[in-house]
Design a protein around this motif. Structure first.
Motif, PDB file in Angstrom:
ATOM      1  N   LEU A  63      -7.143  -5.995  -1.904  1.00 14.21           N
ATOM      2  CA  LEU A  63      -6.023  -5.167  -2.344  1.00 14.21           C
ATOM      3  C   LEU A  63      -4.897  -5.999  -2.943  1.00 14.21           C
ATOM      4  N   ASN A 119      -9.698  -7.534   1.859  1.00 17.17           N
ATOM      5  CA  ASN A 119     -10.225  -6.280   1.331  1.00 17.17           C
ATOM      6  C   ASN A 119      -9.978  -6.125  -0.164  1.00 17.17           C
ATOM      7  N   GLU A 158      -1.490  -3.066   9.669  1.00 16.51           N
ATOM      8  CA  GLU A 158      -2.038  -3.386   8.351  1.00 16.51           C
ATOM      9  C   GLU A 158      -1.716  -2.282   7.349  1.00 16.51           C
ATOM     10  N   ALA A 159      -1.827  -1.037   7.788  1.00 13.96           N
ATOM     11  CA  ALA A 159      -1.521   0.089   6.909  1.00 13.96           C
ATOM     12  C   ALA A 159      -0.023   0.182   6.652  1.00 13.96           C
ATOM     13  N   ASP A 172      -3.061   4.168  -0.273  1.00 23.51           N
ATOM     14  CA  ASP A 172      -3.869   5.044   0.583  1.00 23.51           C
ATOM     15  C   ASP A 172      -4.437   4.329   1.803  1.00 23.51           C
ATOM     16  N   TYR A 173      -4.105   3.064   1.949  1.00 23.31           N
ATOM     17  CA  TYR A 173      -4.741   2.258   3.004  1.00 23.31           C
ATOM     18  C   TYR A 173      -4.446   2.856   4.387  1.00 23.31           C
ATOM     19  N   LEU A 198      -5.476  -7.394   4.222  1.00 25.26           N
ATOM     20  CA  LEU A 198      -5.373  -6.716   2.928  1.00 25.26           C
ATOM     21  C   LEU A 198      -5.936  -7.584   1.810  1.00 25.26           C
ATOM     22  N   ALA A 207      -5.282   1.789  -3.907  1.00 25.29           N
ATOM     23  CA  ALA A 207      -5.891   1.548  -2.585  1.00 25.29           C
ATOM     24  C   ALA A 207      -4.823   1.131  -1.580  1.00 25.29           C
ATOM     25  N   LEU A 208      -3.836   0.378  -2.035  1.00 25.27           N
ATOM     26  CA  LEU A 208      -2.752  -0.046  -1.156  1.00 25.27           C
ATOM     27  C   LEU A 208      -1.957   1.179  -0.673  1.00 25.27           C
ATOM     28  N   ALA A 238       0.709  -2.318   3.974  1.00 23.22           N
ATOM     29  CA  ALA A 238       0.176  -1.834   2.695  1.00 23.22           C
ATOM     30  C   ALA A 238       1.086  -0.779   2.094  1.00 23.22           C
ATOM     31  N   ARG A 239       1.479   0.215   2.884  1.00 18.38           N
ATOM     32  CA  ARG A 239       2.314   1.300   2.374  1.00 18.38           C
ATOM     33  C   ARG A 239       3.710   0.795   2.015  1.00 18.38           C
TER      34      ARG A 239
END
Length: 237
Positions: free
Chosen positions: A216, A214, A163-164, A234-235, A211, A231-232, A167-168
């Motif tokens: 984002l 949450n 998931e992170a 830093d997720y 995501l 936030a995306l 996001a990154r």
């Protein structure tokens, strides 16, 4: 029809190139005479979904800008599997490395969806290097931003949960220096996201759902709208 790095069949259009140049950080720092000269040399091309913007192993005859759409940069593994390195969002320019080193392209550039690109000839790119301190400063910053992007991609590929990683990966496509178009919307499919992030479509879909839950981002058909870019970025921390 594929776009190869040769200018013999390039059609020229205006309008959108001017808009991109107005937003391009390097162009904003040129005097009007220099900018007019550069603009007169740039051509524009429409590229269909899945078509090539440039080919690995071909001569690098142009610096390439993405006016609209998204271009994924990929290579083939020794086993023949396509590996996506990164994406270049609208507003971004790429390919300066091959031009600076005077070597063939090291990757394929493939359009994700309908895409329009700007092509600056090698001779114009070299002329800017020889005549514009501002352009050289821009390239130094761009190369540094690109290096930071790839270092971060390696680190979160190895250390972060899926998931992170998604996001990154998505957040890198909204780097304001590399892609100064200001939009927080990405016209991509969930399959495209999976390829950009180097994971299965099923795993990417699960990550996108988390995501979205949450707050984002919002997933629509063929499009992802970013709701909270910071936030995306830093997720997962």
């Amino acid at each position: 029809m594929s776009v190869k790095d040769h200018s013999d069949d390039i059609t020229t259009s205006h309008g959108d190139v001017e808009s991109m140049l107005r937003d391009s950080i390097w162009a904003q720092n040129l005097d009007s005479v220099t900018l007019d000269h550069v603009r007169s040399q740039i051509t524009e091309r429409e590229v269909g979904p899945g078509e090539y913007v440039c080919h690995q192993g071909y001569p690098a005859d142009h610096w390439i800008g993405v006016i609209q759409g998204l271009v994924k940069l990929s290579v083939l593994s020794p086993e023949g599997k396509a590996i996506t390195l990164t994406g270049v969002n609208a507003g971004g320019w790429f390919g300066e490395g091959s031009l600076l080193k005077d070597e063939p392209r090291r990757y394929d550039g493939i359009a994700v969806g309908q895409t329009r690109v700007a092509l600056m000839p090698r001779t114009t790119f070299t002329w800017l290097l020889d005549n514009s301190i501002a352009f050289n400063r821009f390239l130094l910053r761009q190369l540094n931003e690109r290096l930071g992007l790839f270092i971060s991609m390696v680190s979160f590929d190895r250390m972060l949960r899926p998931e992170a990683r998604v996001a990154r990966c998505l957040a890198t496509l909204f780097n304001s220096y590399l892609y100064p178009n200001g939009s927080l919307s990405l016209k991509v499919s969930q399959e495209d996201v999976a390829q950009l992030c180097g994971m299965s479509r099923q795993r990417a879909n699960q990550a996108l759902r988390e995501l979205e839950a949450n707050g984002l981002l919002k997933v629509e058909y063929g499009r992802i709208n970013i709701q909270d870019l910071e936030a995306l970025r830093d997720y997962g921390e």
